[in-house]
Design an enzyme around this catalytic site. Structure first.
Site: not given
Length: 837
Positions: A295, A375, A403, A554
């Site tokens: 990233e 993720d 998250e 992504w």
């Protein structure tokens, strides 16, 4: 406990703010407390005030006083008579107390309770402290059983990863500013740090990395090293070692070198000097955490070096000091993934990058692997990298901070999710290879001693630590599972509930039921069948935005089109990811027929009309699951309401607010996802629910004054695809409509958007009689990542219950814009009791 005494139905209950979490040591009722046989004295076999054994004595005194209202003296030398004795094996032997304990491993302890004699024996001082907390946990739950047992940790590494930035902000933090940093420096007042260390010690966490993995090189300044030392001093008495995240490019960006090549001699010398200096400040520094070449972060690949070259650079510098390096396997190139290439797959990255390096890492390197290949999604298969690291120590990375999972504004109890990974048998070389008990313990590949667990835990200055009282069950559960991955998630939850909210059976049963329903419900209304959490991955990772998953680099793709959906990760036709697993597991995931439906779209690209094992098509399952999930969330406020008077008012009210918010936001999720895939596929819902809302009055169809009709982005987060907002940023406006519902008592819900940087005001009327008013101020009440947009993150609802409505009544909302909030309204729903809109 803090605050005023408030009257509750079962007597006087003190308001609590959550700061004491599960260490409340609440007074047991006298009729229960009198059943406890407690020694007359406490003997802590260490006189050093900063030692964990000394602290254990203090904690025992505090806990027994709180729980049983009995005051015990503390001494430090063994004596005859009734005592709670706490110390290490060596201290017991030196004191002349004869003990016969089974073999204890590092951090393990022996607990013996016989009549008025209690022995708490640690293999080391940390273990003794853990045993003291265990004894107090039993007392707090009114468990006065005589016991004699030893317990050892499943793994040596049981760490926390903070994502705190030096300016005091927290990446993915939902509970206020950092307790570790302020003004680009470590805090000077470490009172809250010590309180956190106490919490961590009580769940047997033995290490913490205090700064963000996206590290700021300035942490290595002399002044900041001194600050780290203050933090380490505050946590050391609780047996929690401090570590730090490092920025790979620090020699260049902070040290003044013209390179950060890990094989350059000047770079090696620079890191050696910096590491030596760090250990001068903190002699027991746990070690380093490194995120590299992921990233946009710098790393060894920048210079054509291997990841092992990068990890070993730090390992060699830390080795003389006994430090370890946690090197994250979260390595992928988000700049060069191409969705149009059927073979490209971010899930392949970890194994692709680490394949062939297994024997090349130094022995104090631990590769830290996220539990799934992407993720922290609502459901993922386990990372296959665990099967490839046979020579290299590994640790699993979990995430307590929610998250992608509701950001502590949605109740989601996570241990059941984690157990799907920890209980998974990878069948390496055809042998039993359960991730929790075999691989992370080090037993399977003879790596015992340097394997374990890390969890992202972004506590903040909020009194509740995580921003939500119920979310704390996840932090507690993490510690319990890291110690013993076989422990039952319901048992964890029940223990936590008794410690946090008391012994009432109704409280325990209700919180357990809601919590165990929460993850399946969240999966249902956000993203199921293995499609990942259909959130906004290019934005806050909070509200719905399924189209953001695709058409970018992504790599969290769904590859959804008008006819089909899912990632083909097979060897025979797709990205080949299924082939990264050992043979037996790979064979299961390779074929649609043997892949579990809850991971179908993770491994296979299928038509929307593909029939699942439950007999439903994929698209109908989507519709049904999203409705079912929202219906479950709608029960949470009702279930919680039955606990009024059984829980102190402050925690009851704060939790009631969040659960009510969740019930409304679950409907936003349900409608958005269903509307999006209905639009994309053109396939109708067999039950005619999607886009059919008989109880709603759309704002754009009402009589408008001072409002204008607009669309939203993404389109699916507005019922009927349109909303209204004021014509100006400070103007007043209203909407009104005549109702055509049969006379009765209804719940009236208003759907609106609560943006950051503005507090629009609203008031609901029925026939000019005010029903209630509110302000768009969720950014001050909730901890989610705020947004300035009218979108799925800001969409919310408020409900007024028990409103008497007659046919022909006029409903009206008066509003006044403020700042960025143009008082956006979506619809009003008039709902018969028990109907979920």
């Amino acid at each position: 406990m803090r605050g005023l005494l408030l009257f509750a139905t079962l007597g006087l209950a003190a308001a609590e703010d959550g700061l004491n979490a599960w260490l409340r040591y609440a007074r047991l009722p006298p009729d229960i407390a009198k059943q406890a046989t407690v020694p007359l004295n406490i003997v802590a076999l260490n006189t050093t005030e900063t030692s964990p054994v000394y602290v254990a004595g203090q904690e025992l005194q505090k806990g027994i006083k709180g729980i049983l209202d009995r005051s015990l003296n503390i001494t430090h030398e063994a004596s005859e008579g009734s005592s709670v004795v706490v110390g290490t094996i060596a201290a017991f032997n030196n004191s002349g107390i004869s003990i016969g304990t089974p073999e204890l491993e590092q951090d393990g302890f022996w607990l013996s309770i016989k009549g008025d004699t209690v022995e708490i024996v640690g293999q080391n001082e940390r273990g003794a402290l853990y045993g003291a907390f265990e004894y107090l946990s039993m007392l707090a739950q009114a468990n006065f059983t005589e016991v004699a047992y030893a317990t050892n940790p499943s793994a040596a590494i049981r760490w926390i990863n903070q994502w705190d930035n030096m300016d005091g902000t927290i990446e993915r933090g939902y509970a206020g500013p950092s307790i570790f940093f302020k003004g680009n420096a470590p805090v000077s007042n470490v009172t809250r740090v010590a309180e956190y260390a106490r919490l961590l010690a009580s769940i047997r966490v033995n290490g913490i990395v205090i700064n963000n993995v996206n590290a700021n090189a300035q942490i290595l300044s002399d002044a900041n090293m001194a600050g780290i030392a203050r933090i380490a001093d505050a946590m050391r008495p609780w047996g929690v070692k401090v570590g730090i995240s490092l920025n790979f490019a620090s020699p260049q960006t902070f040290g003044g070198l013209n390179t950060f090549d890990p094989l350059d001699k000047s770079v090696i010398a620079w890191w050696t000097k910096i590491t030596d200096k760090l250990y001068q400040h903190v002699p027991d520094l746990a070690g380093f955490l490194v995120k590299a070449n992921s990233e946009g972060q710098p790393g060894p690949l920048t210079y054509g070096r291997t990841l092992s070259d990068g990890a070993n650079l730090f390992a060699k510098a830390a080795k003389p000091h006994g430090g370890i390096v946690m090197f994250r396997a979260f390595v992928y190139d988000n700049q060069h993934l191409n969705e149009r290439n059927w073979k490209d797959d971010r899930a392949n990255a970890a194994v692709d990058f680490f394949r062939g390096l297994d024997e090349k890492f130094d022995d104090n390197v631990v590769v830290q692997v996220k539990y799934g290949p992407i993720d922290f999604q609502v459901r993922e298969p386990p990372s296959p990298l665990f099967a490839h690291l046979k020579q290299t120590a590994s640790a699993i990375e979990l995430q307590v901070t929610q998250e992608y999972l509701g950001q502590q504004c949605h109740l989601v109890y996570l241990p059941p999710l984690w157990k799907t990974i920890l209980d998974f048998d990878l069948r390496v070389d055809g042998e039993k290879s359960v991730i929790g008990t075999d691989i992370l313990s080090g037993k399977r590949f003879n790596k015992k001693g340097l394997t374990g667990y890390a969890a992202v835990v972004n506590v903040g200055q909020n009194a509740t630590w995580l921003g939500s009282h119920l979310a704390m069950s996840n932090l507690y559960g993490y510690g319990r599972l890291a110690w013993d991955p076989t422990v039952n998630e319901v048992e964890i939850l029940e223990d936590w509930t008794r410690l946090t909210f008391g012994l009432d059976d109704t409280v325990r049963e209700t919180i357990t039921r809601m919590s165990m329903e929460s993850w399946p419900a969240y999966e249902n209304y956000t993203g199921n069948l293995g499609i990942q959490t259909l959130t906004d991955i290019t934005g806050p990772h909070y509200g719905p935005n399924p189209q953001s998953m695709d058409n970018n680099a992504w790599g969290q793709w769904t590859r959804a089109d008008a006819f089909s959906i899912g990632m083909d990760r097979t060897v025979k036709n797709g990205t080949g990811f299924a082939g990264q697993y050992p043979t037996e597991v790979a064979a299961v995931f390779e074929e649609i027929e043997t892949t579990p439906d809850d991971l179908l779209l993770w491994f296979h690209h299928v038509p929307y009309t593909h029939v699942l094992k439950n007999g439903k098509t994929v698209i109908q399952h989507f519709y049904d699951a999203h409705y079912a999930g929202a219906e479950t969330a709608a029960t949470f406020p009702t279930q919680w309401a039955k606990l009024e008077g059984l829980i102190d008012k402050q925690r009851f009210d704060e939790t009631a607010f969040r659960l009510t918010y969740q019930a409304g936001h679950a409907i936003v999720w349900r409608d958005s996802i269903n509307q999006f895939y209905n639009s994309l596929s053109g396939i109708a819902d067999a039950h005619d629910r999607v886009n059919n809302h008989p109880w709603r009055v759309e704002a754009e169809s009402m009589t408008l004054r001072g409002y204008r009709v607009t669309s939203v982005n993404p389109f699916e987060v507005a019922s009927g695809l349109r909303i209204v907002q004021t014509v100006g940023n400070s103007s007043s406006a209203s909407v009104s409509a005549k109702l055509n519902f049969t006379a009765g008592t209804y719940d009236v819900a208003v759907a609106y958007y609560d943006l950051y940087e503005g507090k629009a005001s609203y008031e609901l009327f029925l026939n000019d009689k005010s029903i209630g008013s509110w302000v768009g101020d969720n950014e001050y009440k909730l901890g989610y990542t705020v947004t300035r947009g009218i979108d799925g993150h800001s969409a919310t609802r408020i409900t007024f219950k028990g409103v008497d409505v007659k046919e022909g009544d006029v409903v009206r909302v008066d509003a006044k814009a403020n700042g960025r909030e143009t008082a956006p309204l979506d619809y009003i729903a008039v709902l018969p009791p028990g109907v979920v809109d």
